[in-house]
Design a protein around this motif. Structure first.
Motif, PDB file in Angstrom:
ATOM      1  N   LEU A  44      34.564  49.145  34.032  1.00 58.19           N
ATOM      2  CA  LEU A  44      34.445  50.601  33.965  1.00 58.19           C
ATOM      3  C   LEU A  44      34.808  51.239  35.300  1.00 58.19           C
ATOM      4  O   LEU A  44      35.518  52.240  35.351  1.00 58.19           O
ATOM      5  N   ARG A  45      34.348  50.637  36.388  1.00 57.51           N
ATOM      6  CA  ARG A  45      34.670  51.161  37.718  1.00 57.51           C
ATOM      7  C   ARG A  45      36.186  51.131  37.959  1.00 57.51           C
ATOM      8  O   ARG A  45      36.782  52.096  38.439  1.00 57.51           O
ATOM      9  N   ALA A  46      36.835  50.014  37.585  1.00 60.33           N
ATOM     10  CA  ALA A  46      38.282  49.896  37.777  1.00 60.33           C
ATOM     11  C   ALA A  46      39.032  50.889  36.896  1.00 60.33           C
ATOM     12  O   ALA A  46      40.027  51.491  37.327  1.00 60.33           O
ATOM     13  N   VAL A  47      38.563  51.094  35.676  1.00 63.15           N
ATOM     14  CA  VAL A  47      39.206  52.065  34.776  1.00 63.15           C
ATOM     15  C   VAL A  47      39.051  53.483  35.328  1.00 63.15           C
ATOM     16  O   VAL A  47      40.008  54.269  35.312  1.00 63.15           O
ATOM     17  N   LEU A  48      37.873  53.810  35.817  1.00 57.66           N
ATOM     18  CA  LEU A  48      37.668  55.141  36.409  1.00 57.66           C
ATOM     19  C   LEU A  48      38.547  55.353  37.634  1.00 57.66           C
ATOM     20  O   LEU A  48      39.151  56.419  37.801  1.00 57.66           O
ATOM     21  N   THR A  88      46.988  48.914  41.275  1.00 58.13           N
ATOM     22  CA  THR A  88      45.989  47.925  41.661  1.00 58.13           C
ATOM     23  C   THR A  88      44.749  48.022  40.784  1.00 58.13           C
ATOM     24  O   THR A  88      44.250  47.008  40.281  1.00 58.13           O
ATOM     25  N   HIS A  89      44.256  49.225  40.570  1.00 60.02           N
ATOM     26  CA  HIS A  89      43.051  49.377  39.764  1.00 60.02           C
ATOM     27  C   HIS A  89      43.313  49.145  38.276  1.00 60.02           C
ATOM     28  O   HIS A  89      42.434  48.661  37.562  1.00 60.02           O
ATOM     29  N   ALA A  90      44.512  49.449  37.807  1.00 62.84           N
ATOM     30  CA  ALA A  90      44.847  49.138  36.416  1.00 62.84           C
ATOM     31  C   ALA A  90      44.900  47.625  36.208  1.00 62.84           C
ATOM     32  O   ALA A  90      44.397  47.107  35.206  1.00 62.84           O
ATOM     33  N   VAL A  91      45.484  46.912  37.166  1.00 66.83           N
ATOM     34  CA  VAL A  91      45.529  45.445  37.079  1.00 66.83           C
ATOM     35  C   VAL A  91      44.112  44.876  37.122  1.00 66.83           C
ATOM     36  O   VAL A  91      43.770  43.969  36.355  1.00 66.83           O
ATOM     37  N   LEU A  92      43.276  45.407  38.011  1.00 62.04           N
ATOM     38  CA  LEU A  92      41.883  44.949  38.070  1.00 62.04           C
ATOM     39  C   LEU A  92      41.154  45.215  36.755  1.00 62.04           C
ATOM     40  O   LEU A  92      40.385  44.370  36.274  1.00 62.04           O
ATOM     41  N   ALA A  93      41.390  46.371  36.151  1.00 64.20           N
ATOM     42  CA  ALA A  93      40.739  46.689  34.876  1.00 64.20           C
ATOM     43  C   ALA A  93      41.169  45.715  33.794  1.00 64.20           C
ATOM     44  O   ALA A  93      40.351  45.247  32.995  1.00 64.20           O
ATOM     45  N   ILE A  94      42.450  45.373  33.774  1.00 65.14           N
ATOM     46  CA  ILE A  94      42.949  44.409  32.787  1.00 65.14           C
ATOM     47  C   ILE A  94      42.352  43.035  33.039  1.00 65.14           C
ATOM     48  O   ILE A  94      41.942  42.341  32.104  1.00 65.14           O
ATOM     49  N   MET A  95      42.275  42.649  34.302  1.00 62.01           N
ATOM     50  CA  MET A  95      41.710  41.343  34.619  1.00 62.01           C
ATOM     51  C   MET A  95      40.231  41.278  34.266  1.00 62.01           C
ATOM     52  O   MET A  95      39.750  40.255  33.781  1.00 62.01           O
ATOM     53  N   TYR A  96      39.497  42.357  34.498  1.00 63.38           N
ATOM     54  CA  TYR A  96      38.078  42.387  34.125  1.00 63.38           C
ATOM     55  C   TYR A  96      37.900  42.424  32.608  1.00 63.38           C
ATOM     56  O   TYR A  96      36.925  41.904  32.079  1.00 63.38           O
ATOM     57  N   ALA A  97      38.844  43.064  31.903  1.00 63.45           N
ATOM     58  CA  ALA A  97      38.727  43.191  30.453  1.00 63.45           C
ATOM     59  C   ALA A  97      39.033  41.886  29.733  1.00 63.45           C
ATOM     60  O   ALA A  97      38.533  41.653  28.641  1.00 63.45           O
ATOM     61  N   ALA A  98      39.855  41.053  30.342  1.00 60.85           N
ATOM     62  CA  ALA A  98      40.221  39.785  29.704  1.00 60.85           C
ATOM     63  C   ALA A  98      39.004  38.866  29.686  1.00 60.85           C
ATOM     64  O   ALA A  98      38.508  38.456  30.731  1.00 60.85           O
ATOM     65  N   ASP A  99      38.551  38.586  28.516  1.00 61.14           N
ATOM     66  CA  ASP A  99      37.377  37.734  28.369  1.00 61.14           C
ATOM     67  C   ASP A  99      37.863  36.312  28.090  1.00 61.14           C
ATOM     68  O   ASP A  99      37.808  35.803  26.977  1.00 61.14           O
ATOM     69  N   VAL A 100      38.373  35.688  29.142  1.00 58.83           N
ATOM     70  CA  VAL A 100      38.978  34.365  29.028  1.00 58.83           C
ATOM     71  C   VAL A 100      38.016  33.331  29.594  1.00 58.83           C
ATOM     72  O   VAL A 100      37.390  33.560  30.628  1.00 58.83           O
ATOM     73  N   PRO A 101      37.911  32.197  28.931  1.00 60.79           N
ATOM     74  CA  PRO A 101      37.042  31.153  29.485  1.00 60.79           C
ATOM     75  C   PRO A 101      37.553  30.669  30.839  1.00 60.79           C
ATOM     76  O   PRO A 101      38.744  30.763  31.143  1.00 60.79           O
ATOM     77  N   ASP A 102      36.654  30.195  31.629  1.00 59.36           N
ATOM     78  CA  ASP A 102      36.980  29.729  32.979  1.00 59.36           C
ATOM     79  C   ASP A 102      37.918  28.525  32.903  1.00 59.36           C
ATOM     80  O   ASP A 102      37.542  27.459  32.418  1.00 59.36           O
ATOM     81  N   VAL A 112      48.429  34.706  41.006  1.00 58.27           N
ATOM     82  CA  VAL A 112      49.809  35.208  41.019  1.00 58.27           C
ATOM     83  C   VAL A 112      49.816  36.738  40.946  1.00 58.27           C
ATOM     84  O   VAL A 112      50.539  37.404  41.696  1.00 58.27           O
ATOM     85  N   VAL A 113      49.007  37.292  40.065  1.00 57.16           N
ATOM     86  CA  VAL A 113      48.953  38.759  39.927  1.00 57.16           C
ATOM     87  C   VAL A 113      48.463  39.394  41.225  1.00 57.16           C
ATOM     88  O   VAL A 113      49.031  40.390  41.695  1.00 57.16           O
TER      89      VAL A 113
END
Length: 125
Positions: A44-48, A88-102, A112-113
């Motif tokens: 949410l912070r990254a999206v804002l 930068t913040h859009a990329v962070l929002a996408i990375m936070y939104a991706a619910d990928v297993p470790d 890389v991103v």
């Protein structure tokens, strides 16, 4: 007399945007406020932050407040800076939104991103 005392605040802007410094301070305050307000989600912070960046980028594109003594250099630099902030913040929002297993592949993609975003910032300097 007052113009001599505070003229440094309006120097560098086109005459019709002499008060643009207040927009810059509003942007700084909004970014700081979003960063400091306790939110439950980093996504949410990254999206804002990305939304703020996009809004101020669009405002800058339409207004082009800096004077053109050296072409559109100042407007171009500010636009590049705002675009990097938004990206930068859009990329962070996408990375936070991706619910990928470790996994190591996901860590490599993140690396890389982040390197690409860092290279964009380094190219700006």
């Amino acid at each position: 007399r007052i113009r001599c005392m505070v003229g440094f605040l309006t120097n560098g802007y086109e005459p019709r945007f002499a008060d643009w410094e207040s927009v810059v301070f509003l942007r700084r305050f909004a970014v700081f406020a979003v960063a400091m307000v306790p939110l439950h989600s980093m996504r949410l912070r990254a999206v804002l932050q990305a939304s703020l960046g996009l809004g101020f980028t669009v405002m800058h594109i339409f207004c082009e407040p800096y004077d053109n003594r050296s072409g559109v250099l100042l407007d171009s630099l500010e636009l590049w800076s705002l675009s990097l902030f938004t990206t930068t913040h859009a990329v962070l929002a996408i990375m936070y939104a991706a619910d990928v297993p470790d996994s190591s592949a996901w860590h490599f993609i993140n690396f890389v991103v982040i390197c690409i975003v860092w290279a964009m910032h380094a190219g700006h300097v």
